[in-house]
Each structure stands twice: as structure tokens, then as C-alpha cells.
Design an enzyme around this catalytic site. Structure first.
Site, PDB file in Angstrom:
ATOM      1  CB  THR A 194      18.480  59.231  -5.168  1.00  0.00           C
ATOM      2  OG1 THR A 194      17.522  60.149  -4.654  1.00  0.00           O
ATOM      3  CG2 THR A 194      17.799  58.320  -6.172  1.00  0.00           C
ATOM      4  N   GLY A 248      13.710  65.776  -8.692  1.00  0.00           N
ATOM      5  CA  GLY A 248      12.713  64.857  -9.232  1.00  0.00           C
ATOM      6  C   GLY A 248      11.577  65.525  -9.988  1.00  0.00           C
TER       7      GLY A 248
HETATM    8  N1  ASP Z   1      15.398  62.365  -7.413  1.00  0.00           N
HETATM    9  C1  ASP Z   1      15.222  62.380  -5.988  1.00  0.00           C
HETATM   10  C2  ASP Z   1      13.926  63.085  -5.652  1.00  0.00           C
HETATM   11  O1  ASP Z   1      13.591  64.048  -6.305  1.00  0.00           O
HETATM   12  C3  ASP Z   1      16.340  63.042  -5.272  1.00  0.00           C
HETATM   13  C4  ASP Z   1      17.722  62.603  -5.643  1.00  0.00           C
HETATM   14  O2  ASP Z   1      17.973  62.059  -6.686  1.00  0.00           O
HETATM   15  O3  ASP Z   1      18.605  62.808  -4.843  1.00  0.00           O
HETATM   16  O4  ASP Z   1      13.307  62.718  -4.692  1.00  0.00           O
END
Ligand code: ASP
Length: 334
Positions: A194, A248
């Protein structure tokens, strides 16, 4: 009755108090851009080219994270790990200084979900498009449909994961369930799927973007916080902007980035606001919170920035000059 001489004295005192306070008002640091994880350094560089030339924060945050979506050395974008059925699915959202926002989720075979999210914002009456509908819209807008093919590293990781097929998020390695760590993963450049970015431009306007392949080997159809306005990203041009990374599901449960911006509205500095949001997550489930990571970053209208996370290991990139693009270690709660 107020004597005329006293009146003049009080008047001039008032005037000097006014000029003193306006003189000492801290200068706004702008332009400014910050983004999550080490990949943020390259992304900031691209965003900075726009910001330093008086460009719009919205253009900067789109161009910035496109670098990460393009990078083969990073799990964001089509080179990322697939879902448990073997398909890479991408999520992204974007928000501008007027509160406009656009989002795509569960999008397949499109290289730049962030640009599709921007088109949703600018060309449709909607905020969010998902799955086949989002892909159809992207193609109609001229985005090429890429081949459905895993990168070599993702293929290896997936084959290894299939042996146990265990979905188990790991702290600071968002490609959860890695029984196998590709070589690139060890250098710290490759283990985050991300990027979230927020920027303040020379005109004093804020925008933000967030793009992800989501958790590696997730259930098909799973969305995290990243494409959800108020969870993975929130911008209020009167106050500030925030974005998040990590597990998330936990960010969604507290409307994380909306909370951070609202805390800044109540007077907290960006770092304090991020800390309070992290505390909210941990407070709800202290035992479980030891097993996952969440990190928030934020900026305010004054060009102050900050970040906070649950566990050690989260860092973010800050840029406000040609020669000022550096990593900041996120303070952690546990
Ligand atoms: N927040 C992202 C998700 O839950 C993952 C991440 O931040 O790496 O999809």
C-alpha cells in the site's frame, strides 16, 4: 469616561499586541508531501516536481503514487501478490480540496487504479465503482486491459502459500501469510502493498491518494481500508488530511482517517491525532492488537506533519524541498 490620552495609549497598545502576534505567527510549511513506507521516497519525488512548480496537490498525489503502482520492486500494483484464488485485485481512492472523492475497488488488470479513481471522481456522479463495473469504466476511459499474469515473485510466493493456505496477517509485512519470503522482501523495499500520500500545495490546498493490492492471499472479493473514504484516506481542506496502512479491517472499524482529521479539528497536532486513533484501535482489543500493525500519517493546514503506529517498524517519507525528502520513523504505542 475614557480620557482621550488614555484612549490613544490603549489603542496603540492594542495595535502593537496585534502586530506582535501576527509577526510571530509560525510560517506555513508549504508545499509539503508525505507518504507511507520507504516506497514513499520515490513517490514523493514525483509529487514534489508538481508541487514545487505551484501545481495542484491533487495532481501531485496522483502522479506520486503512480510511480509506486508502476514499480516492479514493490507489491503495490499489478506485480503484487494475488488473492487466494490467484488473481491480483487492486483498490484505490483519491480526494481533493473541495471534498470531491473517487474510488475503485476489486479492480483487475488495470495498471493505474489511482487514475481510474480520479476519473470516477471527475467523470461520474458516483464516488465508488467496484469489480467488473470499475474495469468496464476504466476500459471505456481508455485504460489498457493488461494481461492477467502473476509476476515471477508473486507466483513463487503464491505457490508457497498454497501449501498451507493460511491467512495470517504479519506485522509490518502486509502480504500476509508469507511462508516464503522472496529475496526482494528482505531488503525492506518490497514488503508493503500500500502507499498512502497526502499533500499541501503552494496555494494552501490539500489532497490525498491511497492505492493498494490489499492483503496478499486475501479472500476473493475482500476490500480493506484503502479504497474507503474516511478509512484509508480523508481530506478536509479547512483542517488537514490523513491516510493509513496496515490491517485494513481494524482501520475501517474506527473510520480511522476521518477520526484523525476530526481530532486535528479539535486542536490536536498531526502526530497527536494519529496517536489517539491508534490508541482507539488498541483500546478496543489490547490482546489482539499485539498481532497486527496499523499506521496513520497526517498533515495539517499549517504544514505540520506526523505519524503513529501500533508496533515498531512503520516509517513514512516526508518531502518539502528538492533536498529534503527523508524517512521518519513512526512512533509506536506498544
Ligand atoms: N491497508 C491495506 C489493506 O488492508 C494493506 C496495507 O496497508 O498494506 O488492504
Amino acid at each position: 469616561m475614557l480620557h482621550r490620552r488614555n484612549f490613544i495609549r490603549i489603542g496603540s497598545l492594542g495595535l502593537s499586541a496585534f502586530s506582535f502576534s501576527s509577526f510571530h505567527k509560525p510560517a506555513v510549511r508549504k508545499p509539503l508531501v508525505i507518504s507511507t513506507w520507504k516506497e514513499g521516497l520515490n513517490a514523493n519525488r514525483a509529487a514534489w516536481q508538481i508541487l514545487k512548480n505551484n501545481g495542484r496537490a491533487l495532481d501531485a498525489v496522483e502522479a506520486g503514487v503512480m510511480v509506486t503502482e508502476d514499480s516492479i520492486n514493490c507489491c503495490v500494483g499489478l506485480g503484487a501478490n494475488p488473492d487466494r484464488d490467484g488473481f491480483v485485485t487492486l483498490d484505490a481512492c483519491i480526494m481533493d480540496e473541495n471534498g470531491n472523492c473517487g474510488s475503485v475497488a476489486f479492480l483487475e488488470r488495470i495498471k493505474h487504479p489511482i487514475s481510474v479513481a480520479r476519473r470516477v471522481m471527475e467523470k461520474t456522479p458516483h464516488v465508488m465503482l467496484v469489480g467488473d463495473g470499475a474495469q468496464k469504466f476504466a476500459v471505456a476511459e481508455g485504460f489498457p486491459l493488461e494481461e492477467q499474469k502473476l509476476s515471477d515473485d508473486a507466483k513463487k510466493a503464491y505457490e508457497e502459500w498454497l501449501k498451507k493456505s493460511e491467512y495470517k496477517p504479519q506485522i509490518n509485512i502486509e502480504n500476509s501469510g508469507h511462508a516464503f519470503a522472496p529475496a526482494k522482501l528482505n531488503n525492506g523495499d518490497w514488503n508493503h502493498d500500500t502507499i498512502g500520500m497526502v499533500a499541501l500545495d503552494a496555494h494552501g490546498n490539500l489532497s490525498g491518494s491511497c492505492t493498494t493490492s490489499g492483503m496478499g492471499f486475501k479472500m476473493r472479493g475482500r476490500l480493506g481500508d484503502s479504497p474507503i473514504i474516511g478509512a484509508g484516506l480523508f481530506v478536509d481542506n479547512e483542517i488537514g488530511a490523513a491516510t493509513s496502512t496496515g490491517l485494513g479491517e481494524e482501520v475501517i472499524k474506527i473510520c480511522g482517517t476521518h477520526l484523525v482529521v476530526e481530532l486535528m479539528r479539535q486542536g490536536l497536532k498531526p502526530e497527536e491525532a494519529c496517536k489517539k486513533a491508534v490508541e482507539r484501535i488498541v483500546h478496543k482489543n489490547p490482546a489482539k492488537a499485539r498481532e497486527f500493525q496499523v499506521g496513520f500519517i497526517a498533515i495539517n493546514k499549517q504544514g505540520e506533519y506526523g505519524g503513529y503506529c501500533i508496533q515498531t517498524g512503520f516509517d513514512f517519507a516526508v518531502c518539502y524541498a528538492d533536498d529534503k525528502n527523508f524517512m521518519v520513523k513512526g512512533k509506536h504505542l506498544l
